[in-house]
Design a protein around this motif. Structure first.
Motif, PDB file in Angstrom:
ATOM      1  N   CYS A 234     -20.846  29.974 -46.644  1.00  0.00           N
ATOM      2  CA  CYS A 234     -21.190  30.227 -45.390  1.00  0.00           C
ATOM      3  C   CYS A 234     -21.442  31.869 -45.438  1.00  0.00           C
ATOM      4  CB  CYS A 234     -19.840  29.946 -44.316  1.00  0.00           C
ATOM      5  SG  CYS A 234     -20.411  30.389 -42.653  1.00  0.00           S
ATOM      6  N   ILE A 235     -22.596  32.365 -45.068  1.00  0.00           N
ATOM      7  CA  ILE A 235     -22.893  33.705 -45.279  1.00  0.00           C
ATOM      8  C   ILE A 235     -22.630  34.257 -43.792  1.00  0.00           C
ATOM      9  CG2 ILE A 235     -24.525  33.385 -47.121  1.00  0.00           C
ATOM     10  CD1 ILE A 235     -26.960  33.373 -45.151  1.00  0.00           C
ATOM     11  N   GLN A 236     -21.956  33.476 -42.769  1.00  0.00           N
ATOM     12  CA  GLN A 236     -21.908  34.009 -41.345  1.00  0.00           C
ATOM     13  C   GLN A 236     -23.125  34.689 -40.739  1.00  0.00           C
ATOM     14  OE1 GLN A 236     -18.722  33.971 -39.349  1.00  0.00           O
ATOM     15  NE2 GLN A 236     -18.911  32.311 -40.621  1.00  0.00           N
ATOM     16  N   CYS A 237     -24.313  33.855 -41.054  1.00  0.00           N
ATOM     17  CA  CYS A 237     -25.273  34.646 -40.309  1.00  0.00           C
ATOM     18  C   CYS A 237     -25.526  34.117 -38.734  1.00  0.00           C
ATOM     19  CB  CYS A 237     -26.764  33.800 -41.219  1.00  0.00           C
ATOM     20  SG  CYS A 237     -26.801  31.843 -40.812  1.00  0.00           S
ATOM     21  N   SER A 238     -24.526  33.180 -38.374  1.00  0.00           N
ATOM     22  CA  SER A 238     -24.504  32.649 -37.218  1.00  0.00           C
ATOM     23  C   SER A 238     -25.729  31.894 -36.450  1.00  0.00           C
ATOM     24  CB  SER A 238     -24.043  33.872 -36.063  1.00  0.00           C
ATOM     25  OG  SER A 238     -25.095  34.833 -35.720  1.00  0.00           O
TER      26      SER A 238
ATOM     27  N   CYS B  65     -26.221  28.866 -36.806  1.00  0.00           N
ATOM     28  CA  CYS B  65     -25.690  27.713 -36.191  1.00  0.00           C
ATOM     29  C   CYS B  65     -25.144  27.954 -34.651  1.00  0.00           C
ATOM     30  CB  CYS B  65     -24.333  27.234 -37.027  1.00  0.00           C
ATOM     31  SG  CYS B  65     -23.002  28.451 -37.316  1.00  0.00           S
TER      32      CYS B  65
ATOM     33  N   HIS C 103     -20.155  29.236 -35.938  1.00  0.00           N
ATOM     34  CA  HIS C 103     -19.818  30.079 -37.063  1.00  0.00           C
ATOM     35  C   HIS C 103     -18.412  30.557 -37.229  1.00  0.00           C
ATOM     36  CE1 HIS C 103     -20.333  33.289 -34.150  1.00  0.00           C
ATOM     37  NE2 HIS C 103     -20.172  34.059 -35.074  1.00  0.00           N
TER      38      HIS C 103
ATOM     39  N   MET D  33     -16.383  27.864 -38.731  1.00  0.00           N
ATOM     40  CA  MET D  33     -16.797  27.940 -40.036  1.00  0.00           C
ATOM     41  C   MET D  33     -15.921  28.953 -40.950  1.00  0.00           C
ATOM     42  SD  MET D  33     -18.702  25.327 -40.981  1.00  0.00           S
ATOM     43  CE  MET D  33     -19.748  25.587 -42.263  1.00  0.00           C
TER      44      MET D  33
ATOM     45  N   CYS E  38     -28.872  25.651 -40.099  1.00  0.00           N
ATOM     46  CA  CYS E  38     -28.166  26.456 -41.229  1.00  0.00           C
ATOM     47  C   CYS E  38     -29.024  26.664 -42.487  1.00  0.00           C
ATOM     48  CB  CYS E  38     -26.924  25.535 -41.654  1.00  0.00           C
ATOM     49  SG  CYS E  38     -26.063  26.485 -42.986  1.00  0.00           S
ATOM     50  N   PRO E  39     -29.420  27.845 -42.792  1.00  0.00           N
ATOM     51  CA  PRO E  39     -30.088  27.965 -44.059  1.00  0.00           C
ATOM     52  C   PRO E  39     -29.422  27.545 -45.304  1.00  0.00           C
ATOM     53  CG  PRO E  39     -29.430  30.091 -43.278  1.00  0.00           C
ATOM     54  CD  PRO E  39     -28.865  28.996 -42.075  1.00  0.00           C
ATOM     55  N   MET E  40     -28.153  27.571 -45.044  1.00  0.00           N
ATOM     56  CA  MET E  40     -27.301  27.192 -46.421  1.00  0.00           C
ATOM     57  C   MET E  40     -27.076  25.734 -46.480  1.00  0.00           C
ATOM     58  SD  MET E  40     -27.227  30.329 -47.676  1.00  0.00           S
ATOM     59  CE  MET E  40     -25.932  30.243 -48.996  1.00  0.00           C
TER      60      MET E  40
ATOM     61  N   LEU F 175     -25.188  23.787 -44.743  1.00  0.00           N
ATOM     62  CA  LEU F 175     -23.684  23.573 -44.571  1.00  0.00           C
ATOM     63  C   LEU F 175     -23.634  22.732 -43.246  1.00  0.00           C
ATOM     64  CD1 LEU F 175     -22.277  27.058 -45.260  1.00  0.00           C
ATOM     65  CD2 LEU F 175     -22.766  25.128 -46.718  1.00  0.00           C
TER      66      LEU F 175
ATOM     67  N   PRO G  13     -21.386  22.416 -40.081  1.00  0.00           N
ATOM     68  CA  PRO G  13     -20.456  22.690 -39.154  1.00  0.00           C
ATOM     69  C   PRO G  13     -20.271  21.427 -38.395  1.00  0.00           C
ATOM     70  CG  PRO G  13     -22.341  24.225 -39.164  1.00  0.00           C
ATOM     71  CD  PRO G  13     -22.818  23.165 -40.107  1.00  0.00           C
TER      72      PRO G  13
END
Ligand code: SF4
Ligand code: SF4
Length: 449
Positions: free
Chosen positions: A255-259, A261, A277, A280, A310-312, A314, A316
């Motif tokens: 999780c890159i915490q891009c927020s 989500c 986020h 997560m 989510c770009p990764m 993941l 949530p």
């Protein structure tokens, strides 16, 4: 007989979601009676079919329920793009001189989420952990309304209209007896076009997965509205079947915490304090911050964060589902918010376009299939669960060996209890009773149009 009694007798439950007993839901007084015709999950066609073909009866039923709940405003929400259905409903409203109004929605997901629909129509955000009643509304979906219509005529809930789509020879709408096997429904749609497949029960976003070896045992209940057949290695199956320990491990490491989500979360956008986020992050760094983790309790599990935002890649939503289960087991509930939530102004620009969602879900090839029907499917055997709804299971009213007829009450709950009656969906003999009632007839399987 009073409408509520008729609805109770007929065993009507919410036909789309978790199956809340309708006689309890409609036992209220509200300003708005809202009918959910948005059918926001991709590939589903059933509600459109029902709105097209039963528009007059539906408008009459809305008026009747509206009187029951003493609603001033009777509003049917459906998508602007449903032009045929809008035309049918408008002529019914005009011919019946009805006060029902149509509210036209853009083609976004999740337009049919109860709280999102209420916000769209009333511009009122339901408090976190609350229900539409908190803002003076009660909501029923189209399939439930059809069941109410039948209940008004004394007919119990014994049949379902289903969309069967995806990898089947003939995508179609089926009318099936409750308790028929999923396998028979796939056969009635011409069978699967791929050798190894899985079945999404419900819509692709919120539905659950069953595998090919389960289709003989799994049955259609009052809450099943669609079967989407996909190859067993389809993207959606892989995402929904990923083990939870792997999902949590990936949350911790990727999780890159891009927020994103949180930015696209429909509940966050109507003002709810739900920040996936942060959940997560809390999971990721083992903060064990219960106050943050408890936000999972107000997640509607729409899947936007997981299957779109989510770009990764993941999950949530799945983590929220996991947390909810843990809180439920500990008896921890979300304390209903006291403050009135305020929707974010940017919300209008963050609605998820359904066509783009379909593409992300790798479902484009099934999007424009011609859906035929309805085809009525008869069966010689049904397996009717005694619990098809929220609340306690119905108690059997019959015993093994009894002959029963279609529509007969076979399982009951006392009026006032959280639960719903169940009825025989075919004529036949009771051959087994456990947590369901198995009825066998002498007829052969048959599909009739
Ligand atoms: S969108 Fe994905 S990567 Fe970004 S914060 Fe949410 S879970 Fe983490
Ligand atoms: S599933 Fe994700 S996007 Fe949907 S309500 Fe829950 S946190 Fe928000």
């Amino acid at each position: 007989m009073e409408l509520i009694q008729k609805i109770f007798d007929a065993g009507v439950v919410g036909a789309g979601g978790a199956g809340f007993p309708t006689h309890l839901k409609l036992n209220c007084k509200v300003e708005y009676f809202i009918i959910n015709g948005a059918e926001c999950e991709p590939l589903l066609e059933t509600d459109k079919y029902l709105m097209r073909t039963k528009s007059f009866e539906m408008i009459k039923a809305i008026e009747e329920v509206g009187k029951q709940v003493e609603a001033d405003k009777l509003v049917l929400g459906l998508k602007r793009k449903y032009t045929k259905e809008i035309a049918q409903l408008q002529s019914a409203i005009k011919a019946l001189n009805s006060k029902v109004t149509l509210f036209l929605l853009d083609n976004f997901y999740p337009a049919g989420d109860e709280q999102i629909l209420v916000y769209e129509i009333t511009e009122r955000s339901i408090p976190e952990g609350g229900i539409p009643l908190d803002v003076g509304a009660v909501v029923s979906n189209i399939a439930t309304l059809v069941n109410i219509l039948d209940a008004m005529a004394g007919k119990p809930v014994i049949e379902k209209y289903l969309t069967v789509a995806g990898e089947v020879k003939q995508p179609c709408i089926l009318k099936v007896p409750i308790g028929i096997s999923i396998g028979q429904c796939i056969e009635a749609a011409g069978g699967s076009t791929v050798q190894d497949f899985s079945v999404i029960i419900g819509g692709p976003m919120m539905g659950s997965i069953i595998h090919q070896n389960q289709i003989k045992d799994e049955v259609v209940t009052k809450t099943v509205g669609a079967l989407i057949i996909v190859p067993e290695d389809h993207y959606i199956v892989e995402r929904k079947e990923t083990p939870i320990h792997y999902i949590i491990h990936r949350a911790k490491t990727c999780c890159i915490q891009c927020s994103m989500c949180t930015d696209l979360c429909p509940r966050n956008l109507i003002g709810h304090k739900l920040r996936p986020h942060r959940i997560m992050r809390s999971i990721g760094v083992a903060e064990n911050n219960e106050e943050i983790l408890k936000e999972a309790l107000i997640c509607c599990e729409c899947g936007v964060c997981e299957l779109y935002a989510c770009p990764m890649g993941l999950s949530p939503k799945t983590i929220n589902g996991y947390l909810k289960k843990q809180f439920r087991e500990k008896g921890i509930r979300y304390q209903k918010g006291q403050e009135k939530p305020t929707a974010q102004q940017i919300r209008a620009y963050r609605k998820i376009p359904v066509n783009r969602l379909i593409s992300r879900l790798n479902l484009t090839q099934y999007k424009d299939c011609i859906v035929e029907g309805p085809f009525a499917v008869k069966t010689f055997k049904v397996n009717i669960p005694l619990s098809q709804h929220i609340g306690k299971p119905a108690s059997p009213k019959v015993k093994v060996g009894d002959r029963v007829y279609k529509g007969q009450l076979v399982g009951e709950v006392p009026m006032g209890d959280l639960g719903a009656n169940v009825h025989a969906s075919i004529d036949g003999r009771v051959c087994a009773i456990s947590d369901s009632i198995v009825i066998q007839s002498d007829e052969n399987n048959e599909v009739i149009s």
